[in-house]
Design a protein around this motif. Structure first.
Motif, short mmCIF file in Angstrom:
data_model
loop_
_atom_site.label_atom_id
_atom_site.label_comp_id
_atom_site.label_asym_id
_atom_site.label_seq_id
_atom_site.Cartn_x
_atom_site.Cartn_y
_atom_site.Cartn_z
N HIS A 160 20.54 18.30 -6.22
CA HIS A 160 19.76 18.16 -7.45
C HIS A 160 19.61 16.68 -7.74
O HIS A 160 20.60 15.97 -7.94
CB HIS A 160 20.45 18.86 -8.63
CG HIS A 160 19.70 18.73 -9.92
ND1 HIS A 160 18.48 19.34 -10.14
CD2 HIS A 160 20.00 18.04 -11.07
CE1 HIS A 160 18.06 19.05 -11.35
NE2 HIS A 160 18.96 18.26 -11.94
N ARG A 161 18.37 16.22 -7.68
CA ARG A 161 18.08 14.78 -7.84
C ARG A 161 18.92 13.94 -6.88
O ARG A 161 19.48 12.92 -7.24
CB ARG A 161 18.29 14.34 -9.29
CG ARG A 161 17.38 15.05 -10.28
CD ARG A 161 17.59 14.52 -11.69
NE ARG A 161 16.83 15.27 -12.66
CZ ARG A 161 15.55 15.04 -12.98
NH1 ARG A 161 14.92 14.06 -12.37
NH2 ARG A 161 14.94 15.77 -13.89
N GLN A 162 19.00 14.45 -5.64
CA GLN A 162 19.70 13.79 -4.54
C GLN A 162 21.21 13.71 -4.72
O GLN A 162 21.90 12.98 -3.99
CB GLN A 162 19.13 12.38 -4.29
CG GLN A 162 17.69 12.40 -3.81
CD GLN A 162 17.50 13.26 -2.56
OE1 GLN A 162 17.98 12.92 -1.50
NE2 GLN A 162 16.82 14.39 -2.72
N LYS A 163 21.75 14.48 -5.63
CA LYS A 163 23.19 14.59 -5.79
C LYS A 163 23.66 15.94 -5.27
O LYS A 163 23.02 16.96 -5.52
CB LYS A 163 23.60 14.41 -7.26
CG LYS A 163 23.36 12.99 -7.78
CD LYS A 163 23.86 12.84 -9.20
CE LYS A 163 23.65 11.41 -9.70
NZ LYS A 163 24.14 11.23 -11.10
N LEU A 164 24.78 15.92 -4.56
CA LEU A 164 25.28 17.13 -3.93
C LEU A 164 25.70 18.17 -4.96
O LEU A 164 26.47 17.88 -5.87
CB LEU A 164 26.47 16.79 -3.02
CG LEU A 164 27.11 17.96 -2.27
CD1 LEU A 164 26.13 18.55 -1.27
CD2 LEU A 164 28.39 17.51 -1.58
N SER A 306 12.10 6.48 6.35
CA SER A 306 11.91 6.59 4.91
C SER A 306 12.02 8.03 4.44
O SER A 306 12.05 8.97 5.22
CB SER A 306 10.54 6.02 4.51
OG SER A 306 9.51 6.84 5.03
N ALA A 307 12.03 8.20 3.10
CA ALA A 307 12.05 9.51 2.47
C ALA A 307 10.74 9.74 1.74
O ALA A 307 10.07 8.79 1.32
CB ALA A 307 13.22 9.60 1.49
N PRO A 308 10.32 11.00 1.56
CA PRO A 308 9.06 11.28 0.87
C PRO A 308 8.97 10.64 -0.52
O PRO A 308 7.87 10.28 -0.96
CB PRO A 308 9.05 12.81 0.78
CG PRO A 308 9.83 13.25 1.97
CD PRO A 308 10.92 12.24 2.11
N TRP A 309 10.10 10.49 -1.19
CA TRP A 309 10.11 9.89 -2.52
C TRP A 309 9.47 8.51 -2.52
O TRP A 309 8.87 8.08 -3.51
CB TRP A 309 11.55 9.81 -3.03
CG TRP A 309 11.72 9.13 -4.34
CD1 TRP A 309 12.00 7.81 -4.56
CD2 TRP A 309 11.60 9.72 -5.64
NE1 TRP A 309 12.07 7.54 -5.90
CE2 TRP A 309 11.83 8.71 -6.60
CE3 TRP A 309 11.32 11.02 -6.09
CZ2 TRP A 309 11.79 8.94 -7.96
CZ3 TRP A 309 11.30 11.25 -7.46
CH2 TRP A 309 11.52 10.23 -8.37
N ASP A 310 9.54 7.80 -1.40
CA ASP A 310 9.05 6.43 -1.31
C ASP A 310 7.68 6.32 -0.62
O ASP A 310 7.29 5.24 -0.17
CB ASP A 310 10.06 5.57 -0.53
CG ASP A 310 11.39 5.47 -1.24
OD1 ASP A 310 11.39 5.31 -2.47
OD2 ASP A 310 12.43 5.57 -0.55
N VAL A 360 3.23 17.54 -9.30
CA VAL A 360 3.59 17.10 -7.96
C VAL A 360 3.65 15.58 -7.89
O VAL A 360 2.83 14.87 -8.49
CB VAL A 360 2.59 17.65 -6.93
CG1 VAL A 360 1.17 17.12 -7.18
CG2 VAL A 360 3.03 17.32 -5.51
N ARG A 361 4.63 15.07 -7.18
CA ARG A 361 4.69 13.65 -6.84
C ARG A 361 4.11 13.50 -5.43
O ARG A 361 4.61 14.13 -4.49
CB ARG A 361 6.13 13.15 -6.87
CG ARG A 361 6.29 11.66 -6.52
CD ARG A 361 7.76 11.28 -6.44
NE ARG A 361 7.95 9.89 -6.04
CZ ARG A 361 8.16 8.88 -6.88
NH1 ARG A 361 8.20 9.11 -8.19
NH2 ARG A 361 8.33 7.65 -6.42
N PRO A 362 3.05 12.71 -5.25
CA PRO A 362 2.44 12.59 -3.93
C PRO A 362 3.47 12.16 -2.88
O PRO A 362 4.19 11.18 -3.05
CB PRO A 362 1.37 11.51 -4.12
CG PRO A 362 1.04 11.59 -5.58
CD PRO A 362 2.33 11.92 -6.27
N ALA A 363 3.54 12.94 -1.81
CA ALA A 363 4.50 12.67 -0.74
C ALA A 363 4.05 13.42 0.50
O ALA A 363 3.44 14.49 0.41
CB ALA A 363 5.91 13.10 -1.14
#
Length: 509
Positions: A160-164, A306-310, A360-363
């Motif tokens: 969740h939000r990159q936290k385990l 890279s990750a889609p977030w970036d 949606v966040r473009p990725a």
């Protein structure tokens, strides 16, 4: 210079013995080669594990589709190790042990992983004193003659939000389907394939192993866009090559955020340890062809890490693509006006009303609406041909993504209708009707084999290798006779060396 007494005669005698020995040994070699003509021409191309292992981390393609025979599930497929020559032994194709092969799921459109299915592999060798991948015919995955085997674990990581949030082991020591060495080594490869399909306790099904490369296209696109005059089209240049595949069939309700939000974004990555022992992402893939023909050279390695977030850093590559300009320069077809917001929908956001999640966040992700049922008769051009169950709504094995991408790049969605394509409309092998759907890999024994009658390669060796008369020898007789000739050759060499040592009264160390 005065010759030493007796040395000239010794040299001639030794040469005579060696020639006879090599001739006998040569017959033995010829006997073996005759059983598989042409095999020696490629025997050194994958000669050591280190050099053969470099592609192990290279993710080639990702597929995501609602399972045609089980529409309450979604099938994810990711491939590695491209351009596998089927006869590429003795070090055949294994997943890397120092890698994490991840399938990512973004189920709310925030460009972050909510689920990661992580595959890790181990290699097992029964007999390290042989160079052989298998030491006899193999009829099961636990056959003692299958010398090199692999197993894998699957971990489900929830974030969740990159936290385990949690990490659960879904499978442990699942067997991998081996490389298809050939019909003599694996007479019933389909049986081995079926033994590698494994059902998990949560209702999912998994497979890992070799498969025919399902991507079909003419790679001569890279020769100045099909030869500069469209003379280089129509040949599936991946025909006959294999890949290593991971396939996972998952219940839809396990992947999606809710019934009200059935769209998921899919991509895969490979991590490997660096010199300090830290995990580093080295490969990433979602939509087909993005890092191949959308990103320029300067961005390719950065994209893989890279990750889609970036992905905002790569936005200009999508809105101002190079490919239409190249097509205009070579074929005089006008490039669509920029910025290309239509491509943003296809590659980064999803098509509105089809597979675009809310907020949606473009990725760069392969987006799939899991609520759209499979088509009874899939169309290779997917959404462009009115089949909403196909690309860019996910990607099926049969989707002709090259033709679709070319047509979209040239403005199909903004009024520039066209029928561009590479004239390769289907895979060279038929896909299966049930999981894992992939076609079986091409066997290493493909191609012509030596004939056993008439003016064959074997008969060209002469009657000396056929102890039962002309045309009557068996494979066993040929091999035994050849081996005997080889042994005689080595014996002659040994005798020659003993004679030479006595002649010269020198000691060998």
């Amino acid at each position: 210079m005065t010759p030493l007494p007796g040395r000239g005669v010794g040299h001639r005698s030794l040469a005579t013995l060696l020639c006879g020995a090599l001739a006998a040994g040569g017959l033995a070699a010829a006997g073996v080669v005759a059983l598989e003509p042409g095999a020696a021409s490629a025997s050194s191309h994958r000669e050591a594990p280190l050099i053969s292992g470099q592609p192990q981390y290279d993710n080639t393609d990702v597929y995501a589709f609602v399972s045609p025979d089980k529409p309450d599930t979604t099938t994810l497929v990711a491939n590695w190790i491209p351009f596998q020559e089927p006869a590429g032994g003795p070090n055949f194709y294994t997943f890397a042990e120092d890698a994490q092969y991840d399938l990512h799921v973004d189920n709310n459109g925030d460009a972050q992983s909510e689920l990661i299915f992580r595959y890790t592999f181990r290699t097992h060798t029964k007999n390290e004193n042989t160079f052989l991948y298998n030491t006899g015919p193999v009829d099961s995955l636990d056959d003692p003659d299958l010398n090199i085997t692999q197993t894998y674990d699957i971990d489900l990581i929830k974030l969740h939000r990159q936290k385990l949030v949690s990490k659960t082991k879904l499978a442990d020591d699942v067997p991998v389907a081996p490389s298809n060495v050939g019909k003599a080594s694996m007479p019933d490869y389909g049986k081995l394939r079926s033994q590698a399909v494994y059902k998990l306790s949560n209702g999912s099904t998994t497979f890992a192993g070799q498969a025919d490369d399902p991507f079909f296209l003419d790679l001569r696109v890279f020769d100045l866009l099909y030869g500069g005059d469209l003379s280089e089209v129509g040949r599936d240049t991946l025909k006959g090559y294999n890949v290593n595949s991971i396939a996972l069939q998952v219940p839809n309700d396990m992947l999606t955020e809710s019934k009200e939000q059935p769209v998921v974004g899919i991509w895969s990555t490979t991590q490997r340890k660096d010199a300090r022992g830290h995990w580093r992402q080295v490969s990433r893939l979602g939509n087909p062809l993005v890092n191949e023909v959308v990103n320029p050279q300067k961005d390719k390695d950065r994209f893989n890490a890279s990750a889609p977030w970036d992905d905002a850093q790569f936005l200009k590559n999508v809105t101002n693509p190079e490919l239409p300009k190249l097509i205009e320069a070579i074929y005089k077809i006008d490039a669509p006006d920029e910025p290309r917001n239509d491509l943003v929908d296809v590659f980064l956001k999803g098509v509105k009303g089809l597979n675009q999640p809310p907020s949606v966040r473009p990725a760069e992700e392969l987006r799939l609406n899991t609520s759209i049922k499979p088509a009874a008769t899939p169309k290779r051009l997917g959404v462009l041909d009115g089949d909403n169950a196909g690309f860019p709504n996910g990607r099926r094995l049969t989707d002709d993504v090259v033709d679709e991408a070319l047509q979209v790049m040239e403005g199909e969605l903004v009024g520039s209708k066209n029928d561009l394509g590479d004239a390769v409309d289907a895979n060279d092998k038929k896909f299966g009707g049930s999981f894992p759907y992939l076609a079986e890999p091409t066997a290493g024994s493909r191609g012509a084999t030596a004939k056993t009658d008439g003016n064959s390669v074997r008969n060209q060796l002469g009657d000396a290798l056929n102890t039962s008369g002309v045309g009557g020898g068996s494979d066993t007789t040929l091999i035994v006779t050849s081996a005997a000739a080889g042994a005689a050759g080595f014996l002659l060499i040994a005798m020659a060396l003993v004679w030479w040592r006595r002649r010269t009264r020198r000691t060998y160390y």
